[in-house]
Design an enzyme around this catalytic site. Structure first.
Site, PDB file in Angstrom:
ATOM      1  N   LYS A  29     -32.171  -4.608   8.808  1.00 56.27           N
ATOM      2  CA  LYS A  29     -33.383  -3.756   9.402  1.00 56.27           C
ATOM      3  C   LYS A  29     -34.323  -4.178  10.561  1.00 56.27           C
ATOM      4  CE  LYS A  29     -35.119  -2.646   4.621  1.00 56.27           C
ATOM      5  NZ  LYS A  29     -36.225  -2.785   3.450  1.00 56.27           N
TER       6      LYS A  29
ATOM      7  N   ARG B  59     -30.627  -6.858  -2.732  1.00 63.74           N
ATOM      8  CA  ARG B  59     -30.551  -5.513  -1.758  1.00 63.74           C
ATOM      9  C   ARG B  59     -29.762  -5.822  -0.512  1.00 63.74           C
ATOM     10  NH1 ARG B  59     -32.328  -0.831  -0.173  1.00 63.74           N
ATOM     11  NH2 ARG B  59     -31.439   1.092  -1.299  1.00 63.74           N
TER      12      ARG B  59
END
Length: 277
Positions: free
Chosen positions: A221, A256
């Site tokens: 991210k 995840r």
């Protein structure tokens, strides 16, 4: 196939990301062919994934919604092919905010629901999870993916995220979802600036203290890109492993990730250290 049988059932679980989309932020378009997607999923299981998370709609910042029909076209053939090749004991999660898509995916062989709206986009989602008796991930998100990163604002991001997640967990319980089938996700990168993401990572134990299993999704991210000198998302596996280690030490149960092998090692070492302590 999976290394899960070699680990304790209460240890950290790796949820492998399989984006069946043309526009996901780091791997969009790579697995649109069903056979290629199945091969990649089997590889991730061999690398130590415990759960597969399949999605047909990108939720990256700026993304637009995709119709349920198109999501189903993308994900259902892959779920069916995978279920023919992997044991029933291997969970498959459908990443969607649509109860229609979730129901079709469950019928095809999925066994989890991962809802980035925490059941708010579709009021039928919580009832579906209860009806089918499946785990459901409830994520915090400020705004919608198309606009969520334009001006995120919080007075106290940790308190507000905890309050929201606790409320959504109570809504799931009220709908009939069993407590041990509820997972909470702080929604790193979903309507949050870098400072908000870092504050949440520093306070993961407060989210764990809400009393439900916690899922963490930091993989590749953008807030980590800025810290790591602006490298490409695909170069952020070591940074993701660092957050996985932090999460294990804070009591997070599920991670995840795109890069399974590295995060599997990070989670297992952190778990061993946590138990030794």
């Amino acid at each position: 196939m999976s290394q899960a049988s070699q680990r304790t059932s209460d240890g950290p679980q790796i949820m492998a990301i399989l984006n069946l989309t043309p526009d996901s932020f780091s791997d969009g378009g790579q697995y649109r062919d069903p056979e290629q997607a199945v091969r990649h999923a089997l590889t991730m299981l061999a690398e130590g994934a415990d759960i597969l998370d399949l999605g047909g709609e990108s939720t990256r910042p700026g993304s637009k919604s995709v119709t349920p029909q198109e999501q189903e076209r993308r994900v259902l053939p892959v779920i069916r092919r995978l279920r023919e090749q992997i044991p029933e004991s291997v969970p498959m999660s459908i990443d969607t905010t649509s109860a229609r898509v979730a129901r079709a995916a469950l019928d095809a062989g999925a066994t989890w629901i991962n809802d980035t709206s925490a059941g708010l986009d579709d009021p039928q989602m919580l009832a579906l999870a209860a009806e089918r008796g499946v785990p459901i991930v409830l994520m915090h998100r400020q705004g919608i993916p198309e606009t969520m990163q334009q001006a995120p604002s919080y007075k106290d991001v940790v308190a507000e995220v905890c309050h929201h997640l606790a409320a959504r967990a109570q809504a799931a319980l009220a709908a009939g979802v069993e407590a041990d089938r509820i997972l909470l996700d702080p929604g790193i990168g979903f309507g949050k600036l870098a400072a908000h993401n870092l504050a949440l990572l520093a306070a993961l134990d407060r989210i764990v203290a809400l009393g439900f299993q916690v899922l963490l999704g930091t993989s590749r991210k953008g807030f980590m890109r800025a810290i790591c000198g602006g490298v490409e998302p695909t170069q952020l596996m070591p940074a993701t492993c660092a957050t996985t280690t932090l999460g294990v030490m804070s009591g997070v149960r599920v991670f995840r990730v795109h890069d399974v092998a590295g995060n599997r090692q990070a989670a297992d070492i952190a778990w061993a250290v946590r138990n030794a302590g």
